[in-house]
Design a protein around this motif. Structure first.
Motif, PDB file in Angstrom:
ATOM      1  N   VAL A   7       0.835  -1.204   0.000  1.00 58.25           N
ATOM      2  CA  VAL A   7       0.000   0.000   0.000  1.00 58.25           C
ATOM      3  C   VAL A   7       0.867   1.250   0.000  1.00 58.25           C
ATOM      4  N   LEU A   8       1.888   1.261   0.842  1.00 55.11           N
ATOM      5  CA  LEU A   8       2.782   2.419   0.916  1.00 55.11           C
ATOM      6  C   LEU A   8       3.550   2.609  -0.395  1.00 55.11           C
ATOM      7  N   THR A   9       3.943   1.491  -1.018  1.00 54.27           N
ATOM      8  CA  THR A   9       4.619   1.577  -2.315  1.00 54.27           C
ATOM      9  C   THR A   9       3.704   2.197  -3.362  1.00 54.27           C
ATOM     10  N   GLY A  10       2.441   1.758  -3.383  1.00 54.88           N
ATOM     11  CA  GLY A  10       1.484   2.324  -4.333  1.00 54.88           C
ATOM     12  C   GLY A  10       1.274   3.815  -4.114  1.00 54.88           C
ATOM     13  N   LEU A  11       1.199   4.227  -2.859  1.00 58.36           N
ATOM     14  CA  LEU A  11       1.023   5.651  -2.554  1.00 58.36           C
ATOM     15  C   LEU A  11       2.250   6.459  -2.974  1.00 58.36           C
ATOM     16  N   MET A  12       3.431   5.895  -2.757  1.00 57.16           N
ATOM     17  CA  MET A  12       4.650   6.591  -3.160  1.00 57.16           C
ATOM     18  C   MET A  12       4.721   6.748  -4.675  1.00 57.16           C
ATOM     19  N   LEU A  13       4.405   5.686  -5.412  1.00 54.81           N
ATOM     20  CA  LEU A  13       4.425   5.763  -6.877  1.00 54.81           C
ATOM     21  C   LEU A  13       3.380   6.752  -7.379  1.00 54.81           C
ATOM     22  N   LEU A  14       2.217   6.786  -6.715  1.00 55.87           N
ATOM     23  CA  LEU A  14       1.181   7.743  -7.085  1.00 55.87           C
ATOM     24  C   LEU A  14       1.662   9.172  -6.860  1.00 55.87           C
ATOM     25  N   LEU A  15       2.312   9.416  -5.723  1.00 53.77           N
ATOM     26  CA  LEU A  15       2.839  10.751  -5.431  1.00 53.77           C
ATOM     27  C   LEU A  15       3.874  11.166  -6.463  1.00 53.77           C
ATOM     28  N   CYS A  16       4.756  10.243  -6.829  1.00 59.19           N
ATOM     29  CA  CYS A  16       5.781  10.555  -7.829  1.00 59.19           C
ATOM     30  C   CYS A  16       5.136  10.886  -9.173  1.00 59.19           C
ATOM     31  N   GLY A  17       4.142  10.083  -9.575  1.00 66.11           N
ATOM     32  CA  GLY A  17       3.455  10.332 -10.839  1.00 66.11           C
ATOM     33  C   GLY A  17       2.723  11.656 -10.841  1.00 66.11           C
ATOM     34  N   MET A  18       2.041  11.984  -9.742  1.00 67.62           N
ATOM     35  CA  MET A  18       1.322  13.252  -9.644  1.00 67.62           C
ATOM     36  C   MET A  18       2.284  14.428  -9.696  1.00 67.62           C
ATOM     37  N   LEU A  19       3.438  14.291  -9.053  1.00 68.30           N
ATOM     38  CA  LEU A  19       4.429  15.357  -9.050  1.00 68.30           C
ATOM     39  C   LEU A  19       4.943  15.617 -10.463  1.00 68.30           C
ATOM     40  N   LEU A  20       5.255  14.547 -11.190  1.00 71.59           N
ATOM     41  CA  LEU A  20       5.742  14.701 -12.565  1.00 71.59           C
ATOM     42  C   LEU A  20       4.665  15.278 -13.478  1.00 71.59           C
ATOM     43  N   LEU A  21       3.440  14.768 -13.344  1.00 74.69           N
ATOM     44  CA  LEU A  21       2.362  15.246 -14.196  1.00 74.69           C
ATOM     45  C   LEU A  21       2.043  16.708 -13.920  1.00 74.69           C
ATOM     46  N   TYR A  22       2.021  17.086 -12.647  1.00 71.53           N
ATOM     47  CA  TYR A  22       1.744  18.475 -12.279  1.00 71.53           C
ATOM     48  C   TYR A  22       2.828  19.405 -12.815  1.00 71.53           C
ATOM     49  N   ALA A  23       4.093  18.988 -12.696  1.00 64.72           N
ATOM     50  CA  ALA A  23       5.190  19.794 -13.227  1.00 64.72           C
ATOM     51  C   ALA A  23       5.077  19.940 -14.736  1.00 64.72           C
ATOM     52  N   LEU A  24       4.678  18.857 -15.411  1.00 64.37           N
ATOM     53  CA  LEU A  24       4.510  18.891 -16.864  1.00 64.37           C
ATOM     54  C   LEU A  24       3.415  19.880 -17.261  1.00 64.37           C
ATOM     55  N   LEU A  25       2.311  19.861 -16.539  1.00 59.26           N
ATOM     56  CA  LEU A  25       1.212  20.789 -16.832  1.00 59.26           C
ATOM     57  C   LEU A  25       1.612  22.231 -16.519  1.00 59.26           C
ATOM     58  N   LEU A  26       2.322  22.428 -15.409  1.00 60.75           N
ATOM     59  CA  LEU A  26       2.765  23.773 -15.049  1.00 60.75           C
ATOM     60  C   LEU A  26       3.683  24.356 -16.115  1.00 60.75           C
ATOM     61  N   GLY A  27       4.514  23.494 -16.701  1.00 60.15           N
ATOM     62  CA  GLY A  27       5.471  23.974 -17.691  1.00 60.15           C
ATOM     63  C   GLY A  27       4.896  24.153 -19.072  1.00 60.15           C
ATOM     64  N   THR A  28       3.696  23.619 -19.335  1.00 60.43           N
ATOM     65  CA  THR A  28       3.143  23.678 -20.697  1.00 60.43           C
ATOM     66  C   THR A  28       1.765  24.346 -20.732  1.00 60.43           C
ATOM     67  N   LEU A  29       0.750  23.668 -20.270  1.00 61.91           N
ATOM     68  CA  LEU A  29      -0.611  24.212 -20.354  1.00 61.91           C
ATOM     69  C   LEU A  29      -0.786  25.475 -19.519  1.00 61.91           C
ATOM     70  N   PHE A  30      -0.035  25.590 -18.412  1.00 59.17           N
ATOM     71  CA  PHE A  30      -0.154  26.771 -17.558  1.00 59.17           C
ATOM     72  C   PHE A  30       0.841  27.859 -17.945  1.00 59.17           C
ATOM     73  N   GLN A  31       1.484  27.681 -19.091  1.00 60.65           N
ATOM     74  CA  GLN A  31       2.429  28.684 -19.591  1.00 60.65           C
ATOM     75  C   GLN A  31       2.027  29.099 -21.008  1.00 60.65           C
ATOM     76  N   MET A  32       0.770  29.425 -21.171  1.00 63.01           N
ATOM     77  CA  MET A  32       0.277  29.714 -22.510  1.00 63.01           C
ATOM     78  C   MET A  32       0.852  30.997 -23.103  1.00 63.01           C
ATOM     79  N   GLU A  33       1.447  31.851 -22.258  1.00 64.66           N
ATOM     80  CA  GLU A  33       2.113  33.028 -22.816  1.00 64.66           C
ATOM     81  C   GLU A  33       3.381  32.640 -23.561  1.00 64.66           C
ATOM     82  N   HIS A  34       3.883  31.410 -23.301  1.00 63.89           N
ATOM     83  CA  HIS A  34       5.026  30.871 -24.034  1.00 63.89           C
ATOM     84  C   HIS A  34       4.570  29.566 -24.690  1.00 63.89           C
ATOM     85  N   ARG A  35       3.953  29.668 -25.850  1.00 65.83           N
ATOM     86  CA  ARG A  35       3.324  28.509 -26.475  1.00 65.83           C
ATOM     87  C   ARG A  35       4.319  27.499 -27.017  1.00 65.83           C
TER      88      ARG A  35
END
Length: 469
Positions: A7-35
């Motif tokens: 269970v703890l392993t699954g939660l850790m992998l989920l946290l890592c995936g969410m962190l990467l996905l959030y960073a990806l969105l912050l750098g692209t979709l949330f940066q529309m002034e730099h398309r």
């Protein structure tokens, strides 16, 4: 206990995936002034789709790597990695300036046995000396020229690729190992950093060596595990002398060994191997760190700073979004003049950081810092820009971002594969270290270059979605 660790392993992998996905969105979709970032993400979908398609394809014909064998495959990939770096980095002729200039001047002085320039600044930031000493030794043996430094960078980058290969030979299969090495060899930002004088490639290679030592200890007898722990302590000491992040892999190892690792019922006598490994690591690491600090004091003429006060101070600067601030640097230098001590200045500015920490809005600051840290990979192009034409800079930035976004997307697939496989091996140190380094960076000064050590971790994760256990 095994269910809890899953269970703890699954939660850790989920946290890592969410962190990467959030960073990806912050750098692209949330940066529309730099398309251009969103365009790079769209372009990254093509190599990702091609990679997944080829990985899924089943064939009775042996792959190139199977035909060659392990050693010839490794040799071929080493030559490719080294050749690509030298062919791309040497023609740039990048002159060391700012941070790179400090490393270069210090390394030249150390290679000649002379007093280092600006010892006051080095005492404030003693991690500069770690890489400068390594490079100074290389320059003393092979000649004091930028070409030697670039060739050294290329060799270190190639060694990192070989370590990736060896890690996946232990954790997966030869084809997966070869794919990871190939990805690393073609990384555009690594090529650009190779042209400069920075510590990132050096301590990243050492970090990968530590992961390899852990993977060897995974199947070792207790005594062998203790010996590997001693080597691990030495390696992490070298990491810490160049970039103070050794606490992250130590904590990651402790979390994995205590909470995430599958209990070894087949070999009860081996259960204590990780306790021995950690104990041996700390027994060597802690005294060596004290010795290093005393040696630095003799070199610099004063006690080196013992806390990263300035880094925390600027890391909570809302106006600069946690990035470098000239005003904050001047405040540190003023405190150094007032106190007459690098250590006292860093401790004083740490006290001055407390009001900033209390008043900062983390929901505003941390996403901005995460976007700076993991939102793109054009740092290599930025640092090489003085030697690039405007067109070459744009091509380098786009190529770096396309590669980086593709690797992040594939790494997300790799995390999913680890979850499906119920992985509880030392391979979990990769996402644990990624989380640890990223979260630690939210507390200190942030820059895009500082995620360099995460790129090989992402490459390892990207190569495993369809590898064999």
């Amino acid at each position: 206990m095994e269910k809890i660790s899953r269970v703890l392993t699954g939660l850790m992998l989920l946290l890592c995936g969410m962190l990467l996905l959030y960073a990806l969105l912050l750098g692209t979709l949330f940066q529309m002034e730099h398309r251009s970032y969103l365009a790079a993400l769209v372009m990254a979908l093509f190599p990702v789709s091609l990679w997944l398609l080829l990985s899924r394809k089943r064939s009775n014909t042996p792959s190139l790597w199977q035909k060659l064998g392990l050693v010839p495959s490794a040799a071929l990939l080493c030559l490719l990695c080294l050749g690509v770096q030298l062919a791309g980095a040497l023609p740039i002729h990048l002159q060391p300036e700012v941070d790179a200039g400090t490393y270069w001047a210090s390394a030249l002085a150390l290679s000649r046995g002379e007093a280092v320039p600006n010892p006051v600044f080095l005492a404030l930031f003693p991690h500069i000396v770690g890489y400068a000493r390594f490079l100074g030794l290389v320059l003393r043996v092979f000649g004091r020229s930028l070409t030697v430094a670039v060739c050294c960078n290329a060799l270190v980058g190639t060694l990192s690729g070989l370590l990736l290969y060896l890690l996946l030979l232990r954790w997966r299969d030869p084809d997966t190992a070869a794919r990871a090495f190939l990805l690393w060899a073609l990384c555009p930002s690594k090529l650009l950093y190779c042209a400069g004088i920075y510590a990132d490639g050096y301590y990243t290679c050492l970090l990968l060596l530590f992961f390899l030592l852990v993977s060897l200890a995974e199947r070792a007898r207790p005594l062998s595990a203790a010996l590997l722990g001693l080597l691990g302590g030495l390696v992490l000491l070298l990491v810490n002398t160049a970039r103070p992040i050794a606490a992250v892999p130590i904590l990651a190892l402790g979390i994995w060994a205590l909470l995430l690792r599958r209990p070894d019922r087949a070999a009860p006598a081996a259960r204590g191997r990780w306790l021995l490994f950690l104990a041996a690591l700390l027994v060597l690491y802690l005294p060596l760190q004290s010795f290093w600090n005393r040696d630095l004091e003799g070199l610099l003429g004063e006690k080196p700073a013992g806390v990263p006060g300035y880094s925390i101070y600027v890391g909570f600067n809302s106006e600069s979004d946690g990035s470098y601030s000239e005003e904050d640097m001047q405040r540190l230098l003023t405190l150094r003049d007032e106190t007459g001590s690098a250590d006292a200045a860093q401790r004083q500015i740490l006290q001055e950081a407390l009001p900033r920490i209390r008043s900062v809005d983390p929901l505003r600051l941390f996403p901005r810092k995460l976007a700076t840290f993991l939102g793109n990979d054009e740092g290599g192009a930025f640092y090489a820009s003085p030697a690039l034409s405007p067109q070459a800079y744009r091509v380098a930035a786009v190529a770096s971002n396309v590669f980086f976004y593709a690797v992040v997307l594939l790494a997300l697939c790799g995390l999913l594969r680890l979850w499906k496989d119920r992985c509880q091996s030392a391979l979990l140190l990769l996402p644990l270290s990624l989380i640890g380094i990223t979260l630690a960076q939210m507390l200190v000064e942030v820059a895009g270059r500082y995620h360099y050590s995460l790129i090989p971790i992402l490459v390892l994760l990207a190569a495993i979605p369809f590898g064999k256990r």
